[in-house]
Design an enzyme around this catalytic site. Structure first.
Site, PDB file in Angstrom:
ATOM      1  N   LYS A  87      -4.847   1.142   8.934  1.00  0.00           N
ATOM      2  CA  LYS A  87      -3.921   0.664   7.914  1.00  0.00           C
ATOM      3  C   LYS A  87      -2.587   0.314   8.569  1.00  0.00           C
ATOM      4  CE  LYS A  87      -2.184   2.338   3.402  1.00  0.00           C
ATOM      5  NZ  LYS A  87      -2.258   3.488   2.459  1.00  0.00           N
ATOM      6  N   SER A 161      -3.551   2.499  -1.988  1.00  0.00           N
ATOM      7  CA  SER A 161      -2.891   1.436  -1.253  1.00  0.00           C
ATOM      8  C   SER A 161      -3.670   1.004  -0.019  1.00  0.00           C
ATOM      9  CB  SER A 161      -1.482   1.891  -0.830  1.00  0.00           C
ATOM     10  OG  SER A 161      -1.557   3.023   0.038  1.00  0.00           O
ATOM     11  N   SER A 185      -4.601   7.142  -2.427  1.00  0.00           N
ATOM     12  CA  SER A 185      -4.822   5.888  -1.712  1.00  0.00           C
ATOM     13  C   SER A 185      -5.987   5.923  -0.743  1.00  0.00           C
ATOM     14  CB  SER A 185      -3.551   5.485  -0.958  1.00  0.00           C
ATOM     15  OG  SER A 185      -2.493   5.253  -1.859  1.00  0.00           O
TER      16      SER A 185
END
Length: 618
Positions: A87, A161, A185
């Site tokens: 990420k 996210s 997330s």
């Protein structure tokens, strides 16, 4: 490279390991193919940065040096040549970190600790993935790089996210990826893409080198196609890190209960009118019962109150801190929905923060006490699944709904594992989560592996079935003594901290052989039972818990055991013999025989309305 061994979507870590160890796959060929695919590939909103020739050459040079350092022994590099994604709020040397905000970007000189540990095991970073900007959102739409769609239906959100990381794993582009999880997330995107999301105990995986969302509760998470792969990656990436002020040494890993499995479920369930999501969860509960689990409703109000605190309380000020300079100098650079959330920090004072922390601690204690005696809390990972269009039309309210079963987890210091559960009749995935007390990560994984093994679901969106050959889960609780406890040391009981403070972990719930009697001892505080074996018949099988106590702490634990209790050898219902609590015969003369209850917990429950706990042994 042999065309018969070219990696295909859905390869697990076991597949990659087998191909390399057989010599049928070479890392150079893999990276060459990935560079070519990225160079000519169509636009893909899951990625922010992708592998190029220069980075590929650097990866190969580093990998060759690591292989030489272990004399070519691939068993010492368990992730040798296996690609993964990170990420883009996690630092990778040689790649910019942007947190999905180009104006925030910086070039890290070193890897985040988790990335460094994975690379040390031979893994190859092949891209940085998209996210809700500054990891603020559960939808995957709050990014200047575009919304990341669900891998099963592009009209629907991927979840956030960690949207890009979940997407690339679900499509089989990499076998695992790193995300982060503050409010869910690392779990909601797993649910929406039919993959596994491991949300570890806070402090197990270092957050050093990670752009914070809420630094006090952030976790690095792992996405994978199987539970076994997710746990292997976490075991390699995890561990105490002195560079992270919130890192903490792990307690011994616990094994899941053998039988019976006890799962708590919320006494009230909310699906916001999504009948398919509700049907999928109720089917999952029924399947757990078929696996022998006992399902017990518990009061969900404390969980809901704590979940609301994360966004309706002063923790939003922690999110503000991460982007404070940019918000002051170039507020227009921040996504408008994210900016609106972060600017809400001005509503809270330092006094508000302390008051909220006091309430958080109270609720966390209530939640932890409620989960004592259970293997896990079973919840839908998300209550429903929205289209991208619906989220863009109502970005705050719909996002908030998605976190009702996830937001409380880190605030209560819990571990969680998101699992695939079903493909609904509209083609969308539905997921469940197992949530347990801190450091029960391995126990959750054992339950999760058992669950996943019985599902006829494809791996992610690849269409590939779950392979029969998978990585073995590591053994639990090495260098320990297994101890049977029967009374005040049971989970949730007053003396249980004498075990947990020494790193002891719950291994199993079971019963003794059917020739024991249980007594409520007189004048003991806290109230305690005495267990005695009978030679004359008339005994019964008594419920016990087996705890794995680290050898280093066992002697000091035994020293705290007061007379008339002691540690001896108990025989279990299946014939095993373990160390356990016994009672000197002289103390049983004035004690109440409670054998008929079958266990101390049942006795307390049966008499709670008749007498205060301190006098139950009278």
């Amino acid at each position: 490279m042999s065309t018969t061994c070219f990696p295909s979507p859905g390869w697990t870590i076991t597949d990659w390991q087998a191909a390399y160890r057989s010599g049928r796959l070479q890392a150079r060929d893999v990276l060459t193919a990935l560079v070519a695919a990225h160079a000519k590939g169509a636009a893909d909103t899951a990625w922010i940065s992708r592998l190029d020739a220069a980075r590929s050459d650097a990866l190969l040079t580093d990998l060759d040096a690591r292989l030489a350092a272990v004399d070519g022994d691939l068993s010492r590099l368990p992730l040798y040549g296996i690609p993964f994604a990170a990420k883009d709020n996690i630092d990778v040397a040689g790649w910019p970190t942007t947190a999905a905000c180009p104006e925030f970007a910086y070039q890290p000189a070193t890897d985040a600790t988790v990335v460094a540990r994975l690379r040390a095991a031979g893994a190859l970073v092949v891209g940085k993935t998209n996210l809700d900007q500054f990891a603020t959102g559960l939808v995957g739409t709050r990014s200047p790089h575009g919304a990341v769609p669900c891998a099963f239906d592009s009209r629907y959100v991927s979840g956030g996210s960690s949207s890009g990381s979940a997407s690339v794993v679900a499509r089989g582009l990499v076998p695992f990826a790193l995300g982060t999880d503050t409010a869910g997330s690392g779990r909601v995107p797993a649910s929406f893409n039919n993959i596994v999301g491991l949300k570890p105990t806070r402090g197990w995986l270092s957050s050093h080198g990670v752009v914070p969302a809420c630094r006090t509760v952030d976790c690095v998470s792992v996405f994978a196609l199987t539970v076994e792969d997710a746990l292997l990656v976490a075991d390699i990436a995890g561990g105490y890190d002195a560079a992270d002020a919130y890192s903490r040494p792990a307690l011994a890993a616990a094994a899941a209960a053998a039988a019976p499995i006890r799962l708590a479920v919320p006494d009230t369930l909310e699906f916001f009118g999504d009948a398919r999501a509700e049907a999928a969860f109720r089917a999952a509960m029924a399947r757990w019962q078929e696996l022998g689990a006992e399902i017990v409703p518990i009061d969900f109000a404390p969980f809901s109150e704590l979940a609301a605190l994360l966004y309706q309380g002063p923790w939003v000020a922690e999110r503000f801190a991460a982007a404070e300079i940019l918000l002051a100098s170039r507020p227009e650079a921040v996504h408008p929905v994210v900016r609106g959330i972060l600017e809400g920090a001005v509503r809270y004072s330092a006094a508000d923060a302390f008051k909220a922390e006091y309430r958080r601690a109270e609720l966390a204690r209530t939640i932890q006490d409620a989960l004592a005696g259970f293997d896990a809390l079973l919840v839908p990972t998300a209550p429903t699944h929205y289209t991208i269009a619906a989220v863009e039309a109502d970005p705050v309210a719909l996002n908030s709904r998605l976190g009702i079963y996830t937001n409380f987890t880190n605030l209560a210091d819990l571990a969680a594992l998101a699992l695939p559960a079903a493909l609904r009749d509209d083609g969308l995935p539905a997921g469940i989560s197992l949530i347990g007390l801190a450091w029960c990560d391995h126990a959750l994984a054992r339950l999760g592996a058992r669950w996943q093994a019985g599902l006829a679901l494809p791996l992610g969106a690849t269409g590939r079935p779950l392979p029969a050959e998978r990585l073995p889960l590591p053994p639990a609780a090495p260098a320990t003594i297994r101890l049977a406890v029967v009374g005040a040391h049971l989970s949730g009981m007053p003396l249980n901290p004498q075990l947990t403070s020494r790193g002891a972990t719950l291994a199993e719930r079971c019963r003794t052989a059917p020739d024991y009697r249980l007594y409520a001892l007189a004048d003991t505080v806290p109230a305690k039972p005495g267990l005695a074996r009978t030679e004359a018949g008339g005994g019964a099988a008594i419920e016990v818990e087996l705890w794995d106590v680290p050898i280093a702490g066992f002697a000091t634990f035994v020293a705290e055991v007061p007379p008339p209790l002691g540690i001896g050898t108990l025989t279990l219902e299946d014939g095993r013999q373990v160390k356990g609590f016994i009672c000197e015969p002289w103390a049983l003369a004035g004690a109440r025989d409670i054998t008929a209850y079958g266990g101390w917990r049942a006795f307390l429950a049966g008499t709670a309305t008749a007498a205060p706990a301190a006098s139950l042994a009278a």
